[in-house]
Design a protein around this motif. Structure first.
Motif, mmCIF file in Angstrom:
data_model
loop_
_atom_site.group_PDB
_atom_site.id
_atom_site.type_symbol
_atom_site.label_atom_id
_atom_site.label_comp_id
_atom_site.label_asym_id
_atom_site.label_seq_id
_atom_site.Cartn_x
_atom_site.Cartn_y
_atom_site.Cartn_z
ATOM 1 N N ASP A 50 -13.691 -11.026 88.640
ATOM 2 C CA ASP A 50 -13.082 -12.301 89.011
ATOM 3 C C ASP A 50 -12.130 -12.818 87.939
ATOM 4 O O ASP A 50 -11.263 -13.642 88.222
ATOM 5 N N ILE A 51 -12.305 -12.350 86.697
ATOM 6 C CA ILE A 51 -11.520 -12.869 85.582
ATOM 7 C C ILE A 51 -10.757 -11.759 84.863
ATOM 8 O O ILE A 51 -10.527 -11.816 83.655
ATOM 9 N N GLU A 52 -10.359 -10.733 85.596
ATOM 10 C CA GLU A 52 -9.553 -9.630 85.080
ATOM 11 C C GLU A 52 -10.193 -8.913 83.901
ATOM 12 O O GLU A 52 -9.501 -8.404 83.023
ATOM 13 N N GLY A 53 -11.523 -8.887 83.850
ATOM 14 C CA GLY A 53 -12.221 -8.193 82.776
ATOM 15 C C GLY A 53 -12.210 -8.924 81.449
ATOM 16 O O GLY A 53 -12.617 -8.366 80.434
ATOM 17 N N PHE A 54 -11.743 -10.149 81.405
ATOM 18 C CA PHE A 54 -11.720 -10.920 80.168
ATOM 19 C C PHE A 54 -13.147 -11.234 79.713
ATOM 20 O O PHE A 54 -14.087 -11.173 80.488
ATOM 21 N N ASP A 55 -13.288 -11.573 78.431
ATOM 22 C CA ASP A 55 -14.573 -12.002 77.867
ATOM 23 C C ASP A 55 -14.656 -13.521 77.954
ATOM 24 O O ASP A 55 -13.697 -14.220 77.613
ATOM 25 N N ILE A 56 -15.792 -14.035 78.342
ATOM 26 C CA ILE A 56 -15.983 -15.479 78.456
ATOM 27 C C ILE A 56 -16.454 -16.029 77.120
ATOM 28 O O ILE A 56 -17.368 -15.480 76.500
ATOM 29 N N ASP A 57 -15.829 -17.094 76.679
ATOM 30 C CA ASP A 57 -16.278 -17.799 75.479
ATOM 31 C C ASP A 57 -17.617 -18.442 75.805
ATOM 32 O O ASP A 57 -17.702 -19.316 76.663
ATOM 33 N N ILE A 58 -18.676 -18.008 75.110
ATOM 34 C CA ILE A 58 -20.028 -18.430 75.492
ATOM 35 C C ILE A 58 -20.284 -19.919 75.308
ATOM 36 O O ILE A 58 -21.156 -20.472 75.951
ATOM 37 N N GLU A 59 -19.515 -20.570 74.429
ATOM 38 C CA GLU A 59 -19.705 -22.004 74.239
ATOM 39 C C GLU A 59 -18.828 -22.835 75.165
ATOM 40 O O GLU A 59 -18.884 -24.057 75.140
ATOM 41 N N SER A 60 -18.001 -22.202 75.984
ATOM 42 C CA SER A 60 -16.970 -22.954 76.700
ATOM 43 C C SER A 60 -17.360 -23.610 78.018
ATOM 44 O O SER A 60 -16.700 -24.561 78.408
ATOM 45 N N PRO A 61 -18.360 -23.158 78.761
ATOM 46 C CA PRO A 61 -18.589 -23.830 80.046
ATOM 47 C C PRO A 61 -18.812 -25.335 79.880
ATOM 48 O O PRO A 61 -19.633 -25.767 79.079
ATOM 49 N N MET A 62 -18.009 -26.081 80.617
ATOM 50 C CA MET A 62 -18.094 -27.546 80.575
ATOM 51 C C MET A 62 -18.080 -28.057 82.007
ATOM 52 O O MET A 62 -17.223 -27.658 82.798
ATOM 53 N N PRO A 63 -18.995 -28.947 82.355
ATOM 54 C CA PRO A 63 -19.025 -29.457 83.729
ATOM 55 C C PRO A 63 -17.856 -30.384 84.014
ATOM 56 O O PRO A 63 -17.365 -31.071 83.118
ATOM 57 N N ASP A 64 -17.378 -30.366 85.247
ATOM 58 C CA ASP A 64 -16.460 -31.416 85.674
ATOM 59 C C ASP A 64 -17.336 -32.539 86.245
ATOM 60 O O ASP A 64 -18.553 -32.478 86.152
ATOM 61 N N SER A 65 -16.770 -33.526 86.822
ATOM 62 C CA SER A 65 -17.590 -34.659 87.272
ATOM 63 C C SER A 65 -18.051 -34.540 88.721
ATOM 64 O O SER A 65 -18.699 -35.442 89.232
ATOM 65 N N VAL A 66 -17.757 -33.413 89.386
ATOM 66 C CA VAL A 66 -18.086 -33.295 90.813
ATOM 67 C C VAL A 66 -18.820 -32.004 91.174
ATOM 68 O O VAL A 66 -18.749 -31.540 92.301
ATOM 69 N N GLY A 67 -19.524 -31.388 90.214
ATOM 70 C CA GLY A 67 -20.337 -30.227 90.531
ATOM 71 C C GLY A 67 -19.721 -28.888 90.228
ATOM 72 O O GLY A 67 -20.325 -27.855 90.512
ATOM 73 N N GLY A 68 -18.543 -28.850 89.649
ATOM 74 C CA GLY A 68 -17.926 -27.601 89.223
ATOM 75 C C GLY A 68 -17.969 -27.509 87.709
ATOM 76 O O GLY A 68 -18.604 -28.319 87.043
ATOM 77 N N PHE A 69 -17.252 -26.515 87.146
ATOM 78 C CA PHE A 69 -17.196 -26.400 85.688
ATOM 79 C C PHE A 69 -15.936 -25.661 85.264
ATOM 80 O O PHE A 69 -15.296 -24.968 86.044
ATOM 81 N N TYR A 70 -15.580 -25.857 84.005
ATOM 82 C CA TYR A 70 -14.459 -25.172 83.360
ATOM 83 C C TYR A 70 -15.028 -24.171 82.366
ATOM 84 O O TYR A 70 -16.109 -24.377 81.813
ATOM 85 N N PHE A 71 -14.271 -23.086 82.099
ATOM 86 C CA PHE A 71 -14.647 -22.169 81.032
ATOM 87 C C PHE A 71 -13.404 -21.449 80.536
ATOM 88 O O PHE A 71 -12.361 -21.449 81.197
ATOM 89 N N VAL A 72 -13.501 -20.851 79.351
ATOM 90 C CA VAL A 72 -12.391 -20.151 78.715
ATOM 91 C C VAL A 72 -12.730 -18.671 78.657
ATOM 92 O O VAL A 72 -13.864 -18.295 78.372
ATOM 93 N N ALA A 73 -11.727 -17.826 78.915
ATOM 94 C CA ALA A 73 -11.907 -16.383 78.797
ATOM 95 C C ALA A 73 -10.728 -15.798 78.021
ATOM 96 O O ALA A 73 -9.602 -16.289 78.132
ATOM 97 N N GLU A 74 -11.012 -14.759 77.219
ATOM 98 C CA GLU A 74 -10.000 -14.119 76.386
ATOM 99 C C GLU A 74 -9.911 -12.635 76.693
ATOM 100 O O GLU A 74 -10.882 -12.031 77.105
#
Length: 109
Positions: A50-74
């Motif tokens: 889903d993320i082109e094989g990138f690595d997810i920054d393990i500290e990055s998941p952050m919730p939005d205010s409506v039940g979703g979340f943001y994250f960073v991948a490198e």
């Protein structure tokens, strides 16, 4: 197996994990734990494909205010190669409607 545990909303938690035991250096999955039922369930929500094989920054998941979340991948190990200018990063938003959107960032060092 998993790190980067984040509260999303009541009864729902996300955590970052390796894709498999063979990929111990590539955090490329996000699993969501649903604690609203009698027995909690865990579902792989984001995988490396889903993320082109990138690595997810393990500290990055952050919730939005409506039940979703943001994250960073490198595209590589950002912490180990701060002098590199070739690392591609993306900020992803996984919405409560189960849609995934990406915003590319280039030359993040």
């Amino acid at each position: 197996m998993g790190r980067g545990l984040v509260f999303i909303n009541d009864g729902r938690i996300a955590y970052v994990a390796y894709d498999s035991a063979d990929s111990k250096d590539a955090h490329a999955s996000i699993w969501c734990i649903d604690e609203t039922g009698t027995v909690p369930t865990s579902t792989r929500t984001i995988s490396s494909k889903d993320i082109e094989g990138f690595d997810i920054d393990i500290e990055s998941p952050m919730p939005d205010s409506v039940g979703g979340f943001y994250f960073v991948a490198e595209s590589g190990d950002l912490n180990a190669s701060l002098s590199s200018t070739d690392i591609a990063t993306k900020v992803y938003h996984y919405t409560s409607d189960k849609e995934l959107f990406a915003t590319p960032s280039i030359n993040v060092t």
